[in-house]
Scaffold this active site. Structure first.
Site, PDB file in Angstrom:
ATOM      1  N   LYS A 209     -36.760  87.293 -45.213  1.00  0.00           N
ATOM      2  CA  LYS A 209     -35.447  86.844 -45.688  1.00  0.00           C
ATOM      3  C   LYS A 209     -34.783  87.954 -46.478  1.00  0.00           C
ATOM      4  CE  LYS A 209     -33.561  85.082 -49.260  1.00  0.00           C
ATOM      5  NZ  LYS A 209     -32.203  85.618 -49.183  1.00  0.00           N
ATOM      6  N   GLY A 262     -37.594  92.309 -55.878  1.00  0.00           N
ATOM      7  CA  GLY A 262     -36.357  91.817 -56.482  1.00  0.00           C
ATOM      8  C   GLY A 262     -36.449  91.844 -57.992  1.00  0.00           C
ATOM      9  N   SER A 263     -35.722  90.956 -58.625  1.00  0.00           N
ATOM     10  CA  SER A 263     -35.643  90.992 -60.086  1.00  0.00           C
ATOM     11  C   SER A 263     -36.910  90.425 -60.726  1.00  0.00           C
ATOM     12  CB  SER A 263     -34.431  90.197 -60.547  1.00  0.00           C
ATOM     13  OG  SER A 263     -34.554  88.875 -60.089  1.00  0.00           O
ATOM     14  N   THR A 264     -37.166  90.870 -61.930  1.00  0.00           N
ATOM     15  CA  THR A 264     -38.319  90.371 -62.689  1.00  0.00           C
ATOM     16  C   THR A 264     -38.181  88.869 -62.916  1.00  0.00           C
ATOM     17  OG1 THR A 264     -38.661  92.519 -63.704  1.00  0.00           O
ATOM     18  CG2 THR A 264     -39.530  90.629 -64.906  1.00  0.00           C
ATOM     19  N   GLU A 265     -36.941  88.441 -63.142  1.00  0.00           N
ATOM     20  CA  GLU A 265     -36.684  87.017 -63.416  1.00  0.00           C
ATOM     21  C   GLU A 265     -37.151  86.145 -62.237  1.00  0.00           C
ATOM     22  OE1 GLU A 265     -32.506  86.555 -63.671  1.00  0.00           O
ATOM     23  OE2 GLU A 265     -32.625  84.365 -63.669  1.00  0.00           O
ATOM     24  N   ILE A 266     -36.734  86.508 -61.020  1.00  0.00           N
ATOM     25  CA  ILE A 266     -37.116  85.689 -59.856  1.00  0.00           C
ATOM     26  C   ILE A 266     -38.596  85.892 -59.536  1.00  0.00           C
ATOM     27  CG2 ILE A 266     -36.644  85.156 -57.411  1.00  0.00           C
ATOM     28  CD1 ILE A 266     -34.328  84.406 -59.251  1.00  0.00           C
ATOM     29  N   GLY A 267     -39.107  87.089 -59.790  1.00  0.00           N
ATOM     30  CA  GLY A 267     -40.541  87.335 -59.598  1.00  0.00           C
ATOM     31  C   GLY A 267     -41.365  86.364 -60.432  1.00  0.00           C
ATOM     32  N   GLU A 284     -42.754  93.346 -56.448  1.00  0.00           N
ATOM     33  CA  GLU A 284     -42.174  94.656 -56.805  1.00  0.00           C
ATOM     34  C   GLU A 284     -40.901  94.329 -57.561  1.00  0.00           C
ATOM     35  OE1 GLU A 284     -43.459  97.590 -56.106  1.00  0.00           O
ATOM     36  OE2 GLU A 284     -44.660  97.383 -54.287  1.00  0.00           O
ATOM     37  N   CYS A 318     -34.804 100.457 -58.457  1.00  0.00           N
ATOM     38  CA  CYS A 318     -35.765  99.881 -59.402  1.00  0.00           C
ATOM     39  C   CYS A 318     -36.447 100.972 -60.223  1.00  0.00           C
ATOM     40  CB  CYS A 318     -36.787  99.057 -58.660  1.00  0.00           C
ATOM     41  SG  CYS A 318     -37.438  99.921 -57.226  1.00  0.00           S
ATOM     42  N   GLU A 415     -32.879  96.653 -68.032  1.00  0.00           N
ATOM     43  CA  GLU A 415     -32.534  97.297 -66.763  1.00  0.00           C
ATOM     44  C   GLU A 415     -31.038  97.087 -66.496  1.00  0.00           C
ATOM     45  OE1 GLU A 415     -33.872  95.532 -62.995  1.00  0.00           O
ATOM     46  OE2 GLU A 415     -34.508  97.535 -62.413  1.00  0.00           O
TER      47      GLU A 415
HETATM   48  P1  NAP Z   1     -33.039  89.076 -56.856  1.00  0.00           P
HETATM   49  O1  NAP Z   1     -31.857  88.359 -57.303  1.00  0.00           O
HETATM   50  O2  NAP Z   1     -34.340  88.776 -57.516  1.00  0.00           O
HETATM   51  O3  NAP Z   1     -33.151  88.802 -55.285  1.00  0.00           O
HETATM   52  C1  NAP Z   1     -34.139  89.384 -54.483  1.00  0.00           C
HETATM   53  C2  NAP Z   1     -34.372  88.504 -53.277  1.00  0.00           C
HETATM   54  O4  NAP Z   1     -34.920  87.257 -53.685  1.00  0.00           O
HETATM   55  C3  NAP Z   1     -33.109  88.165 -52.494  1.00  0.00           C
HETATM   56  O5  NAP Z   1     -33.410  88.069 -51.121  1.00  0.00           O
HETATM   57  C4  NAP Z   1     -32.754  86.805 -53.056  1.00  0.00           C
HETATM   58  O6  NAP Z   1     -31.925  86.044 -52.202  1.00  0.00           O
HETATM   59  C5  NAP Z   1     -34.127  86.186 -53.202  1.00  0.00           C
HETATM   60  N1  NAP Z   1     -34.224  85.091 -54.155  1.00  0.00           N
HETATM   61  C6  NAP Z   1     -33.384  84.792 -55.188  1.00  0.00           C
HETATM   62  N2  NAP Z   1     -33.825  83.688 -55.837  1.00  0.00           N
HETATM   63  C7  NAP Z   1     -34.951  83.298 -55.204  1.00  0.00           C
HETATM   64  C8  NAP Z   1     -35.872  82.220 -55.419  1.00  0.00           C
HETATM   65  N3  NAP Z   1     -35.740  81.341 -56.409  1.00  0.00           N
HETATM   66  N4  NAP Z   1     -36.923  82.107 -54.581  1.00  0.00           N
HETATM   67  C9  NAP Z   1     -37.116  82.986 -53.571  1.00  0.00           C
HETATM   68  N5  NAP Z   1     -36.270  84.019 -53.316  1.00  0.00           N
HETATM   69  C10 NAP Z   1     -35.216  84.180 -54.136  1.00  0.00           C
HETATM   70  O7  NAP Z   1     -32.892  90.648 -56.950  1.00  0.00           O
HETATM   71  P2  NAP Z   1     -31.684  91.541 -56.420  1.00  0.00           P
HETATM   72  O8  NAP Z   1     -30.562  91.328 -57.355  1.00  0.00           O
HETATM   73  O9  NAP Z   1     -31.479  91.321 -54.962  1.00  0.00           O
HETATM   74  O10 NAP Z   1     -32.303  93.013 -56.552  1.00  0.00           O
HETATM   75  C11 NAP Z   1     -32.252  93.731 -57.715  1.00  0.00           C
HETATM   76  C12 NAP Z   1     -33.594  93.733 -58.415  1.00  0.00           C
HETATM   77  O11 NAP Z   1     -34.621  94.142 -57.523  1.00  0.00           O
HETATM   78  C13 NAP Z   1     -33.649  94.714 -59.554  1.00  0.00           C
HETATM   79  O12 NAP Z   1     -34.190  94.121 -60.696  1.00  0.00           O
HETATM   80  C14 NAP Z   1     -34.562  95.828 -59.060  1.00  0.00           C
HETATM   81  O13 NAP Z   1     -35.204  96.533 -60.047  1.00  0.00           O
HETATM   82  C15 NAP Z   1     -35.471  95.085 -58.156  1.00  0.00           C
HETATM   83  N6  NAP Z   1     -36.046  95.984 -57.147  1.00  0.00           N
HETATM   84  C16 NAP Z   1     -37.355  96.357 -57.267  1.00  0.00           C
HETATM   85  C17 NAP Z   1     -37.933  97.234 -56.344  1.00  0.00           C
HETATM   86  C18 NAP Z   1     -39.373  97.634 -56.474  1.00  0.00           C
HETATM   87  O14 NAP Z   1     -39.924  98.159 -55.515  1.00  0.00           O
HETATM   88  N7  NAP Z   1     -40.020  97.415 -57.599  1.00  0.00           N
HETATM   89  C19 NAP Z   1     -37.184  97.725 -55.288  1.00  0.00           C
HETATM   90  C20 NAP Z   1     -35.847  97.331 -55.185  1.00  0.00           C
HETATM   91  C21 NAP Z   1     -35.302  96.447 -56.132  1.00  0.00           C
HETATM   92  P3  NAP Z   1     -30.331  86.044 -52.451  1.00  0.00           P
HETATM   93  O15 NAP Z   1     -29.869  87.425 -52.183  1.00  0.00           O
HETATM   94  O16 NAP Z   1     -29.868  85.070 -51.465  1.00  0.00           O
HETATM   95  O17 NAP Z   1     -30.113  85.634 -53.866  1.00  0.00           O
END
Ligand code: NAP
Length: 509
Positions: A209, A262-267, A284, A318, A415
Site C-alpha cells: 500500500k 513512515g512516521s514514528t507516530e504511525i509506527g 523504518e 528520514c 523531525e
Molecule cells: P505516515 O503518515 O506515517 O505514512 C506512511 C504510510 O503509512 C502511508 O502509506 C500511510 O497512508 C500509511 N498509514 C497512515 N496511517 C496508517 C495506519 N493507522 N495504519 C497503517 N498505515 C497507515 O508517514 P509519511 O508522512 O508518509 O512519511 C514521512 C515519515 O516517514 C517521516 O517521519 C520519515 O522520517 C519517515 N520515513 C522513514 C524512512 C526510513 O527508512 N526510516 C524512510 C522514509 C520516510 P496514507 O498516505 O494514506 O496516510
C-alpha cells in the site's frame, strides 16, 4: 503556469537558448524540456487496484484525487480500497504463495526480479518524470537516484534468491507467507523496491500500500510486474487512506509479516495494534540526524555534503542531516560558506534539470515545516533564507538555516522533514558525541574529519544505524539501513534485509 504549458518557453526557444549558451564559454545550462518530459508519461484518468494479476475496480466504488504538488493540478483518480478489497488482495497473495511461489526454486524467482529490474531501466525516464510529477522532487534526483537505485535493489536481491542457504549457514531459511508493505511519500518508487525485492527474493508474496499523496509510481510498477509475467497474486498493489486501508491490511489474519516505513507516530500505532498477533514487524521511522564537522575537515567538500545532507529531496528524507554540529573554531567560516552556497540553490519547477529544490510533497507537510520554523524564531534562533522567487501555486519552502540554536529548541529536537538546517556548535569530540546522541532518534549520522582514528572513535559511539564518514546520503543495496530508538527496528538492504522475511529458527543447527 497552465497544466500543459512548458515551464520555460517552447521547445524552439529552448534550443535557441542552448545554442546561445554554447556560444558563451563557461556557462553550462541544460534546460529540461518540460513539455516533452510530461508527455512521456501516459497518465490514466483512473487507476484501479492491482489484485491477483488484474486491475479491479474497488468494491467501495470510491476514488481519491492525486495531484502534482508543484502546481496543485490533479493528475489522476485513484481507487480507494475498502475492507473487502483488502481481503481480496491478501487472499490473492496467500493463494499465490501456497499454490506456487513458496516452492518455486530461487533461480526461478530471480528471473522475475531481473525482469523487473530491466523493465525499470528501460522505462527509467517515464518512472523519473512520473515520480517528479507526483512527489515534487527535482527531476535530476528521480532520474539519477530514485529510479536507478530502485532497479539496483531488484538486481541485488535477484542475486540472493538462489543463495539463501549461504546467507545463513547452518540454518534452513524459509519464507513467511504474505507480507503487508506500507510505504511513505518521500521516495515512493524506491521504498517499493526496498520492500518488494527482498520479500520476493526470499519466497514471500506481497500486498503493498503506497502513500496516498504519491501512489502513481507504485501503480506503474504494478504495470511492469504484470508485463514481467509474475504469477498472479505474487504482488498486489492497493491504494487508500492509511488509517483504514493500511490498518485493515496490517491487521488481516492471513498476513504473516508487516513492513512499514513512515512516521514514528504511525509506527507506534502499528506496534501497539499488532502486539501479541504473532506477526513479524519491521519499522523504518523518523530521524534527526547529526552531521558533525571538525576543524580539520575538508571544508569545501563538507559544505557540499551538508547541503546535500539537508536539501536533497527538499529535506524530506528520514536520514536527512538536519542538525549540523560544527567545531567552534570553524563555525563562523562554515556558516558564511553555507550561506553563500544556499544563495546558489535553484528552487522551482521540478521538471527543470537545473532545479535543486522542488516542491514540498503536500499541504499538511508544508504547514508542519512552517509551524516548526515559526517555533525556531519564537524560541530565539536566528533564521537565514536566501532571496528567491517562489511559484505562486504549489507547495514551496525556501532553503533555511538556523544559527543560535539551543539543544532545547524544537527545531533541534523534532523531525522537520523539510529544507531546514539547525546549526549548533561543539568544542571536543566527546561533546559532539554527547550532543549528537541527545535525541530520541537514531537513524544516521555524518562525520567530517581528515583523522581516520577519530572517525572510528566517533562511529563506535554514535547511536545511529548508519554512520557516514566524509560523505552523506550514500546508499547502496548491499548496505543495511535502519534505526535505533524511535527511528524503528529491523534492517533493510544487504544480507540483513533478507532476515525479516525469513523463518530461520525452524532450521537452526
Ligand atoms: P505516515 O503518515 O506515517 O505514512 C506512511 C504510510 O503509512 C502511508 O502509506 C500511510 O497512508 C500509511 N498509514 C497512515 N496511517 C496508517 C495506519 N493507522 N495504519 C497503517 N498505515 C497507515 O508517514 P509519511 O508522512 O508518509 O512519511 C514521512 C515519515 O516517514 C517521516 O517521519 C520519515 O522520517 C519517515 N520515513 C522513514 C524512512 C526510513 O527508512 N526510516 C524512510 C522514509 C520516510 P496514507 O498516505 O494514506 O496516510
Amino acid at each position: 503556469m497552465g497544466k500543459d504549458e512548458p515551464a520555460r518557453g517552447s521547445g524552439g526557444e529552448q534550443i535557441r537558448r542552448r545554442e546561445a549558451d554554447l556560444a558563451e564559454p563557461g556557462v553550462r545550462w541544460d534546460y529540461a524540456p518540460a513539455r516533452e518530459s510530461r508527455e512521456i508519461v501516459r497518465l490514466r484518468e483512473r487507476y484501479d487496484l492491482f489484485v491477483g494479476g488484474r486491475w479491479l475496480e474497488p468494491k467501495t466504488e470510491r476514488t481519491f484525487t492525486t495531484i502534482d504538488p508543484a502546481t496543485e493540478e490533479p493528475l489522476a483518480e485513484v481507487a480507494e480500497a475498502g475492507e473487502e478489497d483488502v481481503d481480496l488482495a491478501v487472499r490473492a497473495a496467500a493463494e499465490a504463495w501456497e499454490a506456487r511461489w513458496r516452492d518455486l526454486p530461487g533461480r526461478e524467482r530471480a528471473k522475475y526480479l531481473y525482469r523487473i529490474a530491466r523493465a525499470l531501466q528501460e522505462r527509467s525516464r517515464e518512472f523519473a518524470v512520473l515520480e517528479t510529477l507526483n512527489n515534487g522532487k527535482p527531476i535530476k534526483e528521480s532520474r539519477d537516484v530514485d529510479v536507478p537505485l530502485a532497479a539496483a535493489h531488484f538486481f541485488y536481491y535477484a542475486g540472493w534468491a538462489d543463495k539463501l542457504e549461504y546467507a545463513f549457514p547452518g540454518r534452513r531459511p524459509r519464507p513467511l507467507g504474505v507480507a503487508a508493505q506500507i510505504t511513505p511519500w518521500n521516495f515512493p518508487l524506491l521504498m517499493c523496491a526496498w520492500k518488494l525485492a527482498p520479500a520476493l527474493a526470499t519466497g514471500n508474496t506481497a500486498v503493498l500500500k503506497p502513500a496516498s499523496t504519491t501512489p502513481l509510481t507504485a501503480l506503474l510498477l504494478a504495470e511492469v510486474i504484470q508485463e514481467a509475467d509474475l504469477p498472479p497474486g505474487v504482488v498486489n498493489v492497493i491504494t487508500g487512506p492509511g488509517g483504514r486501508t493500511g490498518g485493515w491490511l496490517a491487521a488481516h489474519p492471513a498476513v504473516a509479516k508487516v513492513a512499514f516505513t513512515g512516521s514514528t507516530e504511525i509506527g507506534k500505532v502499528l506496534r501497539r495494534s499488532l502486539a501479541g498477533s504473532g506477526k513479524r514487524l519491521t519499522l523504518e521511522l523518523g530521524g534527526k540526524a547529526a552531521n558533525i564537522i571538525f576543524e580539520d575537515a575538508p571544508i569545501d567538500q563538507a559544505i557540499e555534503g551538508i547541503v546535500n545532507g539537508i536539501f536533497f529531496n527538499q529535506g524530506e528524507v528520514c536520514c536527512a542531516g538536519s542538525r549540523l554540529f560544527v567545531q567552534e573554531s570553524v563555525a563562523e567560516l562554515v556558516i558564511a560558506k553555507l550561506k553563500a552556497r544556499l544563495s546558489t540553490l535553484r528552487v522551482g519547477d521540478p521538471l527543470d534539470k537545473n532545479t535543486d529544490i522542488g516542491a514540498i510533497n503536500n499541504r499538511a507537510q508544508l504547514a508542519k515545516i512552517q509551524e516548526l520554523v515559526r517555533s525556531g524564531i519564537e524560541e530565539g534562533a536566528e533564521i537565514y533564507q536566501p532571496e528567491c522567487e517562489l511559484p505562486e501555486r504549489g507547495f514551496w519552502f525556501r532553503p533555511t538555516l538556523f544559527t543560535n540554536v539551543a539543544m532545547s529548541h524544537r527545531i533541534a529536537r523534532e523531525e522537520i522533514f523539510g529544507p531546514v538546517l539547525s546549526i549548533l556548535t561543539f568544542r571536543t569530540p566527546e561533546e559532539a558525541v554527547e550532543k549528537a546522541n541527545n535525541t530520541e532518534y537514531g537513524l544516521s549520522a555524518g562525520i567530517w574529519t581528515e583523522k581516520g582514528s577519530r572517525i572510528l572513535w566517533m562511529a563506535e559511539r554514535m547511536k545511529a544505524g548508519v554512520v557516514w564518514a566524509n560523505t552523506f546520503n550514500r546508499f547502496d543495496p548491499s548496505s543495511p539501513f535502519g534505526g535505533y530508538k524511535e527511528s524503528g527496528f529491523g534492517r533493510e538492504g544487504g544480507r540483513h534485509g533478507l532476515e525479516p522475511y525469513l523463518d530461520l529458527d525452524g532450521g537452526a543447527a
